[in-house]
Design a protein around this motif. Structure first.
Motif, PDB file in Angstrom:
ATOM      1  N   GLN A   1      -7.040  10.039  15.678  1.00  0.00           N
ATOM      2  CA  GLN A   1      -5.937  10.901  15.273  1.00  0.00           C
ATOM      3  C   GLN A   1      -6.163  12.366  15.650  1.00  0.00           C
ATOM      4  O   GLN A   1      -5.201  13.136  15.762  1.00  0.00           O
ATOM      5  N   ASN A   2      -7.428  12.747  15.858  1.00  0.00           N
ATOM      6  CA  ASN A   2      -7.706  14.118  16.273  1.00  0.00           C
ATOM      7  C   ASN A   2      -7.761  14.272  17.794  1.00  0.00           C
ATOM      8  O   ASN A   2      -7.965  15.370  18.310  1.00  0.00           O
ATOM      9  N   MET A   3      -7.604  13.148  18.508  1.00  0.00           N
ATOM     10  CA  MET A   3      -7.639  13.162  19.974  1.00  0.00           C
ATOM     11  C   MET A   3      -6.237  13.102  20.578  1.00  0.00           C
ATOM     12  O   MET A   3      -6.027  13.541  21.703  1.00  0.00           O
ATOM     13  N   VAL A   4      -5.317  12.524  19.852  1.00  0.00           N
ATOM     14  CA  VAL A   4      -3.958  12.352  20.355  1.00  0.00           C
ATOM     15  C   VAL A   4      -3.006  12.424  19.162  1.00  0.00           C
ATOM     16  O   VAL A   4      -3.349  12.011  18.056  1.00  0.00           O
ATOM     17  N   SER A   5      -1.820  12.954  19.364  1.00  0.00           N
ATOM     18  CA  SER A   5      -0.851  13.066  18.278  1.00  0.00           C
ATOM     19  C   SER A   5      -0.194  11.715  18.012  1.00  0.00           C
ATOM     20  O   SER A   5      -0.130  10.850  18.889  1.00  0.00           O
ATOM     21  N   TRP A   6       0.300  11.552  16.792  1.00  0.00           N
ATOM     22  CA  TRP A   6       1.034  10.336  16.449  1.00  0.00           C
ATOM     23  C   TRP A   6       2.237  10.166  17.357  1.00  0.00           C
ATOM     24  O   TRP A   6       2.532   9.058  17.824  1.00  0.00           O
ATOM     25  N   GLU A   7       2.939  11.257  17.644  1.00  0.00           N
ATOM     26  CA  GLU A   7       4.152  11.175  18.458  1.00  0.00           C
ATOM     27  C   GLU A   7       3.840  10.674  19.866  1.00  0.00           C
ATOM     28  O   GLU A   7       4.559   9.820  20.416  1.00  0.00           O
TER      29      GLU A   7
ATOM     30  N   LYS B   1       0.816  -1.222   0.000  1.00  0.00           N
ATOM     31  CA  LYS B   1       0.000   0.000   0.000  1.00  0.00           C
ATOM     32  C   LYS B   1       0.849   1.273   0.000  1.00  0.00           C
ATOM     33  O   LYS B   1       0.476   2.292   0.589  1.00  0.00           O
ATOM     34  N   GLY B   2       2.003   1.209  -0.650  1.00  0.00           N
ATOM     35  CA  GLY B   2       2.851   2.384  -0.743  1.00  0.00           C
ATOM     36  C   GLY B   2       3.721   2.631   0.475  1.00  0.00           C
ATOM     37  O   GLY B   2       4.479   3.598   0.507  1.00  0.00           O
ATOM     38  N   CYS B   3       3.625   1.778   1.490  1.00  0.00           N
ATOM     39  CA  CYS B   3       4.436   1.935   2.701  1.00  0.00           C
ATOM     40  C   CYS B   3       5.781   1.239   2.526  1.00  0.00           C
ATOM     41  O   CYS B   3       5.877   0.213   1.843  1.00  0.00           O
ATOM     42  N   GLN B   4       6.799   1.781   3.174  1.00  0.00           N
ATOM     43  CA  GLN B   4       8.135   1.210   3.087  1.00  0.00           C
ATOM     44  C   GLN B   4       8.426   0.210   4.204  1.00  0.00           C
ATOM     45  O   GLN B   4       9.337  -0.605   4.091  1.00  0.00           O
ATOM     46  N   ASN B   5       7.682   0.313   5.297  1.00  0.00           N
ATOM     47  CA  ASN B   5       7.932  -0.574   6.431  1.00  0.00           C
ATOM     48  C   ASN B   5       6.649  -0.678   7.255  1.00  0.00           C
ATOM     49  O   ASN B   5       5.643  -0.016   6.970  1.00  0.00           O
ATOM     50  N   TYR B   6       6.705  -1.478   8.318  1.00  0.00           N
ATOM     51  CA  TYR B   6       5.507  -1.722   9.112  1.00  0.00           C
ATOM     52  C   TYR B   6       5.127  -0.522   9.973  1.00  0.00           C
ATOM     53  O   TYR B   6       3.953  -0.307  10.260  1.00  0.00           O
ATOM     54  N   GLU B   7       6.091   0.268  10.370  1.00  0.00           N
ATOM     55  CA  GLU B   7       5.744   1.462  11.149  1.00  0.00           C
ATOM     56  C   GLU B   7       4.908   2.419  10.308  1.00  0.00           C
ATOM     57  O   GLU B   7       3.959   3.033  10.814  1.00  0.00           O
ATOM     58  N   GLU B   8       5.210   2.512   9.022  1.00  0.00           N
ATOM     59  CA  GLU B   8       4.399   3.360   8.154  1.00  0.00           C
ATOM     60  C   GLU B   8       2.984   2.796   8.015  1.00  0.00           C
ATOM     61  O   GLU B   8       2.009   3.548   7.937  1.00  0.00           O
ATOM     62  N   MET B   9       2.861   1.472   7.984  1.00  0.00           N
ATOM     63  CA  MET B   9       1.534   0.861   7.912  1.00  0.00           C
ATOM     64  C   MET B   9       0.761   1.110   9.212  1.00  0.00           C
ATOM     65  O   MET B   9      -0.449   1.355   9.189  1.00  0.00           O
ATOM     66  N   ILE B  10       1.460   1.046  10.339  1.00  0.00           N
ATOM     67  CA  ILE B  10       0.809   1.336  11.620  1.00  0.00           C
ATOM     68  C   ILE B  10       0.339   2.780  11.650  1.00  0.00           C
ATOM     69  O   ILE B  10      -0.777   3.078  12.099  1.00  0.00           O
ATOM     70  N   LYS B  11       1.160   3.684  11.150  1.00  0.00           N
ATOM     71  CA  LYS B  11       0.749   5.096  11.112  1.00  0.00           C
ATOM     72  C   LYS B  11      -0.451   5.291  10.180  1.00  0.00           C
ATOM     73  O   LYS B  11      -1.343   6.105  10.457  1.00  0.00           O
ATOM     74  N   LEU B  12      -0.502   4.518   9.096  1.00  0.00           N
ATOM     75  CA  LEU B  12      -1.651   4.586   8.209  1.00  0.00           C
ATOM     76  C   LEU B  12      -2.916   4.184   8.955  1.00  0.00           C
ATOM     77  O   LEU B  12      -3.971   4.823   8.813  1.00  0.00           O
ATOM     78  N   GLY B  13      -2.805   3.150   9.776  1.00  0.00           N
ATOM     79  CA  GLY B  13      -3.942   2.747  10.586  1.00  0.00           C
ATOM     80  C   GLY B  13      -4.309   3.793  11.610  1.00  0.00           C
ATOM     81  O   GLY B  13      -5.495   4.111  11.804  1.00  0.00           O
ATOM     82  N   PHE B  14      -3.301   4.373  12.263  1.00  0.00           N
ATOM     83  CA  PHE B  14      -3.556   5.419  13.250  1.00  0.00           C
ATOM     84  C   PHE B  14      -4.228   6.623  12.613  1.00  0.00           C
ATOM     85  O   PHE B  14      -5.194   7.176  13.163  1.00  0.00           O
ATOM     86  N   ASP B  15      -3.769   7.028  11.449  1.00  0.00           N
ATOM     87  CA  ASP B  15      -4.294   8.224  10.787  1.00  0.00           C
ATOM     88  C   ASP B  15      -5.749   8.062  10.361  1.00  0.00           C
ATOM     89  O   ASP B  15      -6.420   9.057  10.059  1.00  0.00           O
ATOM     90  N   ASN B  16      -6.230   6.837  10.334  1.00  0.00           N
ATOM     91  CA  ASN B  16      -7.619   6.584   9.959  1.00  0.00           C
ATOM     92  C   ASN B  16      -8.406   5.892  11.057  1.00  0.00           C
ATOM     93  O   ASN B  16      -9.468   5.322  10.817  1.00  0.00           O
ATOM     94  N   SER B  17      -7.895   5.960  12.279  1.00  0.00           N
ATOM     95  CA  SER B  17      -8.506   5.224  13.383  1.00  0.00           C
ATOM     96  C   SER B  17      -9.686   5.945  14.006  1.00  0.00           C
ATOM     97  O   SER B  17     -10.494   5.324  14.708  1.00  0.00           O
ATOM     98  N   GLY B  18      -9.787   7.252  13.782  1.00  0.00           N
ATOM     99  CA  GLY B  18     -10.777   8.042  14.482  1.00  0.00           C
ATOM    100  C   GLY B  18     -10.207   8.696  15.721  1.00  0.00           C
ATOM    101  O   GLY B  18     -10.823   9.584  16.318  1.00  0.00           O
TER     102      GLY B  18
END
Length: 860
Positions: A604-610, A585-602
């Motif tokens: 993402q507007n309650m807590v920062s990725w960091e 899905k265009g990701c280079q590693n699993y952390e990017e895939m996890i961030k993709l999930g986080f960014d669409n989890s609902g």
């Protein structure tokens, strides 16, 4: 006192669950020392967030307080699961069946008998890729059947449940095995036509806990074990709820053939009822209310249609047979006086019918009839009034539907769909087959027909649609790729499925799984996948019962042997097909895939990725206004015109005009529910002449010491007496039998017995107990296959092998895995040893059921 061992790394967080969808059970903290898991602990919600950040909730009623815990309530499964990771049953490397040659003879008749040999990952994935290309060029891509919907671990990136479908969709297509409702059959095929509740035909659960704690007087726990079943999904949340009902003084009655584990703890009264006869009991309750005039006629006038047709059947005007308590007693085994007493107590009290994920009641032949009758009985006493209705005994926020949560509403239902690599439940390829019909689709060369897609979230109207396999212009099945290889142990008629896997038309079977068990025995190529402990992943916890949260799951241990994650198994094949980049899905590693999930989890507007990446989880706070949510179906009760149901009439349908029009002459599921002991589809009844040869009804519940087919090799659990019965060094799956039946048959506690019918023989260890009513035997489903004669005799206790091969009824493609006729007798083990010496010479450890090396050439 010795000093506690110092933990090298205790920061690992996992959501330990074993469900069939992309949802997780209670989260856990995993302690690791020197690269080994040493401890699994409850997850403390206060670990990184202050309590006020999650908005703790509590319910005060009748002088008692019920409140959210500050940590997860782990089940024994979570604590013991590290044993599963280190099981001697782990598949150590890729395997190929010794007499399967992709360039020559394939010998499908030897599946389940032949041994395996070690091959490399490169050889295994090259063979699979070449077979996919050959299938596409020879037959078309739909010649490959994807089985990805069974009972496996809950993961989002690395998990099973159909990640091969993503690759095959890129490759040109496939045929999909569609998961039928499974644990909810009777509600899906029956109740949906009465009250149209989705996703599975069970009642809207919004804010039910608060309403029940305040108003419910009587709880009927009908046909299942409300504590055992949720262990694999929601930890011990359900046990906490059950104890609180007792603290409130709610009268609890269990109605089931067996005094199950929850009943033994919580029941004020146990009413044993024969399997497959609940409809007779329900009709007798309705009869009592009608003749004693103790039902809510005003409610039915405004909230229901078709009651007169139902009444005509109950009192005998339709068929000349009044459904009296005495009539019911002769069919269900419950004394008439008990039926009357139950009906009278129910009519005087605010009553809840409680279930969990479903039990034997709802997975038997014609289970849509008790499923419908349950709703009609609730309606006769004012369905939707405070304290009444149907209660599902654990957290139910599945499919992103808020109203499936009986507790306080969360500010968000997080999702991990963006990074989920398994089956896309929103996508349906042109060619598909219901899971229950796979054997018949393979074996019936003329093709098969059925009604409805069978996905459990489909509306009732879908059940009127016609489907056929194979589609015009599409191929039959010639290759199977499964990542959930437990069809034989979890679905209906496993021996028929074994026959199908040996069919000449099936040229290739690929299985990927962590453990050598069940359907893996019949594969041609096996890829070793790994467990949650061995992967970095993203997960969503919706079933702890207290708070929703998302989890960044860190890797705890190195992969065992040469195992790879389920996603990596598919990725290795994708590399051979030139599709790896698209699969990622265009990701280079699993952390990017996890961030993709986080960014669409609902979230993402309650807590920062960091912050999420640093703390490893985020607790979603309770909604501020949760107490304002109207409970259950109270809005319908209060104003049926303003809050109609989604039935054709908008009301509760005692008689379905649509079923009458579209299924004329269907005596197995008529327009108003009936007691159907047997018919053209099934003869699983002691009222049928077939019972002279097979006199016992087999009760097969969700297992106490497994989650479906998971966990049958955990030594800690196998030590428990009700988990296994040891005889001559072999740990048999228990067969409960009433002392009266045991004495008559000359069976003693601990004897090896066999339950059998025309579909095969399954062995077990006799467990003589009064916790089961006479006329029945009881053996949990999901035990690991240990074939003596594959397709005919099994030593491991996998009784799904001899379940009916027919579906719920002629127009309902559901499973029937409970309440079927069998004979029970002492087994002649010595005679079996003489007839099948190789099966009894396999290496075996009663602590784990381990026999992997006996199946691999060159292993000692």
């Amino acid at each position: 006192m010795s000093e506690k061992p110092k933990i090298k790394d205790s920061s690992h967080i996992k959501s330990l669950g074993f469900n069939s969808f992309a949802i997780a059970a209670s989260s856990s903290s995993i302690d690791v020392k020197d690269g080994k898991i040493v401890r699994t602990r409850p997850f403390d919600y206060d670990q990184a967030y202050e309590p006020e950040q999650r908005n703790p909730w509590k319910i005060e009623a009748r002088g008692k307080v019920y409140e959210a815990e500050h940590r997860t309530l782990l089940s024994p499964f979570s604590v013991a699961y590290k044993k599963r990771a280190y099981s001697p049953n782990r598949i150590p490397y890729p395997l190929k069946r010794v007499d399967w040659d992709p360039q020559g003879e394939r010998n499908p008749q030897n599946r389940g008998k032949s041994k395996f040999e070690r091959i490399s990952w490169d050889e295994a994935t090259t063979i699979i890729a070449d077979e996919l290309v050959r299938m596409k060029e020879t037959y078309g891509p739909a010649a490959v059947l994807v089985q990805g919907d069974g009972h496996g671990e809950t993961k989002l990136i690395h998990g099973p449940h159909g990640c091969q479908s993503r690759l095959l969709q890129l490759f040109g297509g496939y045929t999909l095995q569609v998961r039928q409702p499974d644990s909810w059959e009777g509600w899906y095929w029956g109740s949906k036509h009465v009250w149209a509740q989705n996703p599975v035909g069970q009642m809207r659960q919004t804010n039910m806990l608060k309403d029940m704690f305040e108003y419910t007087d009587l709880m009927l726990c009908w046909g299942c074990d409300q504590e055992t079943t949720p262990w694999g999904w929601g930890g011990q949340y359900s046990a906490k709820v059950a104890r609180h009902f007792r603290d409130l003084g709610v009268h609890v009655i269990f109605i089931c053939p067996d005094l199950n584990y929850a009943a033994a703890i919580h029941a004020d009264k146990w009413i044993p009822v024969l399997p497959n006869t609940d409809a007779a009991l329900q009709l007798a309750i309705a009869y009592t209310w009608i003749v004693e005039d103790t039902f809510d006629k005003d409610y039915l006038d405004t909230h229901a249609v078709g009651f007169e047709q139902f009444k005509d059947y109950v009192i005998g005007l339709e068929d000349g047979v009044p459904k009296t308590p005495k009539w019911a007693e002769e069919r269900c085994g419950v004394p008439a006086r008990v039926i009357k007493a139950l009906a009278r107590e129910w009519s005087k009290k605010a009553t809840i019918i409680s279930h969990c994920n479903g039990g034997g009641l709802i997975r038997s032949a014609y289970s849509h009839e008790p499923g419908r009758l349950e709703v009609l009985l609730l309606a006769m006493q004012g369905l939707g009034k405070h304290g009444s209705g149907q209660f599902i005994y654990f957290q139910w926020q599945i499919f992103g539907i808020e109203h499936t949560n009986p507790g306080p509403r969360s500010a968000c239902i997080p999702t991990g769909d963006a990074c989920y690599t398994g089956l896309d439940f929103g996508y349906l390829p042109p060619q598909f087959i219901p899971k229950t019909l796979i054997p018949k689709a393979i074996l019936n060369k003329e093709g098969i027909d059925w009604k409805g897609v069978t996905y459990c979230y489909m509306p009732a109207e879908d059940q009127y649609n016609d489907f056929h396999f194979p589609l015009e212009g599409y191929p039959r099945i010639h290759m199977i790729w499964t990542d959930t290889p437990c069809w034989t142990t979890c679905w209906n008629g496993g021996n028929e499925y074994i026959e199908a896997m040996r069919d000449d038309e099936i040229e290739t079977i690929v299985a990927q799984h962590p453990w050598f068990e069940n359907d893996c025995l019949f594969a041609d190529i096996i890829l070793p996948s790994n467990t949650k402990f061995e992967e970095e992943d993203f997960d969503v916890d919706l079933q702890s019962g207290f708070y929703n949260h998302i989890v960044y799951e860190t890797q705890c241990i190195e992969p065992v042997g040469e195992s790879k994650s389920d996603f990596e198994c598919v990725l290795e094949v994708a590399k051979k097909l030139g599709l790896a980049d698209q699969l990622m899905k265009g990701c280079q590693n699993y952390e990017e895939m996890i961030k993709l999930g986080f960014d669409n989890s609902g979230c993402q507007n309650m807590v920062s990725w960091e912050e999420f990446r640093d703390k490893k989880y985020y607790m979603v706070p309770t909604a501020e206004d949760w107490e304002d949510d109207e409970p259950g179906l109270h809005a319908f009760y209060r104003d049926p015109e303003g809050n109609p149901l989604e039935t054709p009439s908008g009301k509760i349908e005692f008689y379905s005009e649509k079923m009458a029009a579209l299924f004329p002459g269907d005596t197995e599921r008529p327009p108003t529910p009936h007691f159907v002991p047997f018919g053209e589809t099934h003869q699983e009844s002691q009222l049928h002449p077939r019972s002279e040869k097979y006199p016992f009804l087999c009760v097969s519940n969700h297992p106490r010491w497994r989650v479906h087919a998971n966990l049958d090799d955990i030594s800690w659990l196998r030590e428990i007496q009700t988990c296994k019965v040891v005889n001559d060094g072999y740990a048999y799956e228990p067969v409960w039998i009433n002392p009266k039946d045991a004495e008559r048959l000359g069976i003693k506690h601990g004897d090896v017995v066999q339950i059998s019918n025309e579909r095969g023989i399954v062995l077990g260890g006799a467990y003589v107990t009064e916790r089961l009513m006479p006329g029945c035997v009881y053996q949990d489903h999901g035990a690991r296959l240990d074939p003596i004669d594959p397709g005919y005799i099994d030593r491991g206790g996998a009784n799904n092998l001899i379940c009916p091969t027919a579906v719920t009824s002629k127009n309902c493609a559901g499973e029937v895995t409970n309440g079927f006729l069998v004979n029970c007798e002492k087994a002649d083990v010595e005679a079996l040893k003489r007839q099948y010496p190789e099966a009894f010479e396999r290496e075996y450890d009663p602590a784990t059921g381990f026999n992997l090396t006996s199946w691999i050439v060159g292993e000692e």
